[in-house]
Write a protein that holds these residues in place. Structure first.
Motif, PDB file in Angstrom:
ATOM      1  N   UNK A 168      42.440  39.015  40.005  1.00  0.00           N
ATOM      2  CA  UNK A 168      42.105  38.616  41.374  1.00  0.00           C
ATOM      3  C   UNK A 168      40.902  37.694  41.303  1.00  0.00           C
ATOM      4  N   UNK A 169      41.010  36.555  41.958  1.00  0.00           N
ATOM      5  CA  UNK A 169      39.920  35.576  41.896  1.00  0.00           C
ATOM      6  C   UNK A 169      39.401  35.268  43.284  1.00  0.00           C
ATOM      7  N   UNK A 170      38.288  34.535  43.317  1.00  0.00           N
ATOM      8  CA  UNK A 170      37.658  34.228  44.601  1.00  0.00           C
ATOM      9  C   UNK A 170      37.757  32.762  44.968  1.00  0.00           C
ATOM     10  N   UNK A 171      37.268  32.460  46.166  1.00  0.00           N
ATOM     11  CA  UNK A 171      37.198  31.072  46.631  1.00  0.00           C
ATOM     12  C   UNK A 171      35.801  30.532  46.351  1.00  0.00           C
ATOM     13  N   UNK A 172      35.691  29.197  46.411  1.00  0.00           N
ATOM     14  CA  UNK A 172      34.389  28.582  46.184  1.00  0.00           C
ATOM     15  C   UNK A 172      33.537  28.665  47.434  1.00  0.00           C
ATOM     16  N   UNK A 173      32.215  28.710  47.204  1.00  0.00           N
ATOM     17  CA  UNK A 173      31.279  28.636  48.328  1.00  0.00           C
ATOM     18  C   UNK A 173      30.052  27.866  47.840  1.00  0.00           C
ATOM     19  N   UNK A 174      29.533  26.971  48.689  1.00  0.00           N
ATOM     20  CA  UNK A 174      28.364  26.191  48.280  1.00  0.00           C
ATOM     21  C   UNK A 174      28.747  25.223  47.181  1.00  0.00           C
ATOM     22  N   UNK A 175      27.899  25.121  46.165  1.00  0.00           N
ATOM     23  CA  UNK A 175      28.144  24.103  45.138  1.00  0.00           C
ATOM     24  C   UNK A 175      29.068  24.594  44.025  1.00  0.00           C
ATOM     25  N   UNK A 176      29.455  25.870  44.056  1.00  0.00           N
ATOM     26  CA  UNK A 176      30.350  26.351  42.999  1.00  0.00           C
ATOM     27  C   UNK A 176      31.800  26.404  43.505  1.00  0.00           C
ATOM     28  N   UNK A 177      32.721  26.188  42.573  1.00  0.00           N
ATOM     29  CA  UNK A 177      34.142  26.210  42.932  1.00  0.00           C
ATOM     30  C   UNK A 177      34.717  27.606  42.773  1.00  0.00           C
ATOM     31  N   UNK A 236      45.886  49.907  38.192  1.00  0.00           N
ATOM     32  CA  UNK A 236      46.813  49.029  37.466  1.00  0.00           C
ATOM     33  C   UNK A 236      47.645  49.820  36.453  1.00  0.00           C
ATOM     34  N   UNK A 237      47.645  51.149  36.612  1.00  0.00           N
ATOM     35  CA  UNK A 237      48.385  52.032  35.702  1.00  0.00           C
ATOM     36  C   UNK A 237      49.848  51.639  35.503  1.00  0.00           C
ATOM     37  N   UNK A 238      50.560  51.206  36.574  1.00  0.00           N
ATOM     38  CA  UNK A 238      51.970  50.834  36.383  1.00  0.00           C
ATOM     39  C   UNK A 238      52.178  49.618  35.469  1.00  0.00           C
ATOM     40  N   UNK A 239      51.103  48.919  35.125  1.00  0.00           N
ATOM     41  CA  UNK A 239      51.252  47.770  34.215  1.00  0.00           C
ATOM     42  C   UNK A 239      50.982  48.248  32.786  1.00  0.00           C
ATOM     43  N   UNK A 240      51.918  47.903  31.881  1.00  0.00           N
ATOM     44  CA  UNK A 240      51.778  48.341  30.482  1.00  0.00           C
ATOM     45  C   UNK A 240      50.640  47.591  29.781  1.00  0.00           C
ATOM     46  N   UNK A 248      36.570  47.689  40.846  1.00  0.00           N
ATOM     47  CA  UNK A 248      37.596  47.969  41.863  1.00  0.00           C
ATOM     48  C   UNK A 248      38.907  47.257  41.543  1.00  0.00           C
ATOM     49  N   UNK A 249      38.827  46.156  40.781  1.00  0.00           N
ATOM     50  CA  UNK A 249      40.042  45.385  40.475  1.00  0.00           C
ATOM     51  C   UNK A 249      40.901  46.068  39.410  1.00  0.00           C
ATOM     52  N   UNK A 250      40.352  47.088  38.748  1.00  0.00           N
ATOM     53  CA  UNK A 250      41.181  48.015  37.976  1.00  0.00           C
ATOM     54  C   UNK A 250      41.526  47.701  36.538  1.00  0.00           C
ATOM     55  N   UNK A 251      41.022  46.585  35.972  1.00  0.00           N
ATOM     56  CA  UNK A 251      41.372  46.296  34.574  1.00  0.00           C
ATOM     57  C   UNK A 251      40.688  47.282  33.627  1.00  0.00           C
TER      58      UNK A 251
END
Ligand code: URA
Length: 433
Positions: free
Chosen positions: A109-118, A71-75, A190-193
């Motif tokens: 970056x976020x994920x999708x829900x699976x099972x009882x969690x959203x 994410x280096x190109x982001x200030x 891995x998401x780089x923050x």
């Protein structure tokens, strides 16, 4: 190196080297090690555990199994936020715009829900037109121009975790500290923050049922984040009852917007301000968490956070009218009431059982391949600690499924009403920095 020797070593409680863990994880990811051997290894880890060095190694090996985003190109100091999973947890939709409005770049970056969690991606997809997939350049440009982008995880991040997590799910090996830590932290790294804020859920609707286990998970994740050079803060928060009143994708987006307008339920508002404050602090835009809280509350009050959500939705192709007109959101044709069976105080609302009931409305998936109804879910008119009279509406079921009477029964079973006055559980339990 030999797979059987590595499994045997772990079964006997011995420490594994970086190379041995890499041999196993990379071999499994590439397909040269079969499910049955990886299952045996995971069960050995479940019972024998991993020490600090092994957990650091496993995290790094899984992080490096796919793309590691630069994410280096982001200030600025980019801050990520992760929740270990809960019911009604729409905080990302609230805290990301608040933190961005306070000057913290959000490249999430976020994920999708699976099972009882959203999952945040499903919630965002309930906004008509919202694109959860951007290419790398669009993603970076949008964060530099608007201060915020929220997309789904790319297919190339941590393939090892994807494969191992699916196997853990069907081999009763999810609930292990090192495995949970390495799974979550490999994806975050891995998401780089530059900094990571972790909302570690604790209670009936969470992996960690008590505060002691949640504390161990929180401190291990903070240690692993720091060992990888990331400023990491974990907040332990309650998940004994659903967060807020809305459970289900489009219902939760509406509640998130209301919260940014200053009309949110108390628990969601309080938690969002705290998490946003920690993000603002971790991102260097406040000298303390307390100062971050003042800034976060101000961003809600002066409308800056709501304007940032509008920018986010517009930049990703979504219908910005949603902010003022909820009728553009998906909804079900049918709504059914759940009534209080007696007078009294609500003693508990089992988060997991309400999450499962919400899944049955069509709002959640049993398997990754299931399609969901973005308008379905449950609206809780009452929460733990509230007084109800027999016949009061406690909840509303939004579903077009035929089995609505089973869902009503599930919700009734999840809610306990007693004569004794009681308090709602403490929402924010501890912060690990
Ligand atoms: N969430 C993850 O991503 N991994 C786990 O192991 C548990 C929760």
């Amino acid at each position: 190196m030999n797979t059987l020797d590595i499994i045997t070593k772990k079964r006997n409680g011995e420490e594994l080297s970086f190379d041995e863990i890499a041999f196993l994880v990379n071999g499994y990811t590439e397909g040269s090690i079969p499910d049955y051997q990886m299952s045996a290894f995971l069960m050995a880890v479940y019972f024998r555990g991993m020490n600090h060095d092994e957990t650091v190694a496993l995290t790094q090996i899984m992080r490096d199994s796919g793309d590691v985003i630069d994410l280096g190109p982001i200030d600025g100091i980019k801050v990520d936020k992760h929740s270990t999973g809960g019911v009604g947890d729409k905080t990302t939709l609230i805290v990301a715009p608040i933190a961005a409005a306070c000057g913290v770049p959000i490249a999430k970056m976020s994920g999708r829900g699976l099972g009882f969690t959203g999952g945040t991606v499903d919630k965002l997809e309930s906004i008509p037109g919202y694109r959860t997939s951007l290419d790398k350049d669009e993603f970076m440009r949008q964060v530099n121009e608007t201060g915020i982008a929220v997309i789904g995880q790319t297919g190339h991040i941590t393939p090892a975790d994807k494969k191992i997590y699916a196997l853990r799910d069907v081999t009763a090996t999810v609930e292990n500290l090192s495995l949970i830590t390495s799974s979550i932290m490999s994806k975050k790294l891995a998401a780089g923050s530059d900094a990571i804020v972790l909302d570690v859920k604790c209670g009936s609707g969470a992996f960690m049922k008590n505060e002691k286990d949640a504390g161990e998970l929180a401190s291990l994740m903070v240690e692993i984040g720091k060992a990888n050079g990331k400023r990491t803060v974990a907040v332990i928060t309650d998940m004994n009852q659903p967060l807020g009143n809305a459970v289900g994708n489009s219902l939760e987006v509406i509640e998130a917007i209301e919260t940014l307008k200053g009309n949110g339920p108390d628990d969601i508002t309080k938690l969002s301000i705290k998490l946003a404050a920690v993000m603002i602090y971790a991102g260097g835009k406040a000298g303390s968490i307390e100062e971050g809280e003042v800034k976060a509350a101000e961003a809600i009050k002066n409308g800056a956070a709501l304007a940032k959500l509008r920018d986010l939705i517009g930049a990703q192709g979504g219908c910005v009218n949603v902010i003022d007109d909820y009728s553009v959101m998906p909804s079900t044709s049918n709504h059914y009431n759940v009534y209080a069976s007696s007078d009294g105080y609500i003693k508990s609302m089992d988060a997991m059982r309400i999450g499962v009931a919400s899944q049955h409305t069509g709002a959640g998936r049993a398997t990754k391949e299931d399609t969901i109804d973005l308008g379905a879910g449950i609206y809780l008119n009452k929460k733990t600690g509230d007084f109800v009279k027999k016949g009061d509406i406690i909840a509303q079921v939004h579903t077009d499924k035929d089995n609505y009477s089973d869902i009503i029964a599930e919700i009734e079973d999840a809610i306990c009403i007693t004569n004794d006055r009681n308090d709602s559980p403490e929402l924010i339990k501890r912060i690990y920095t």
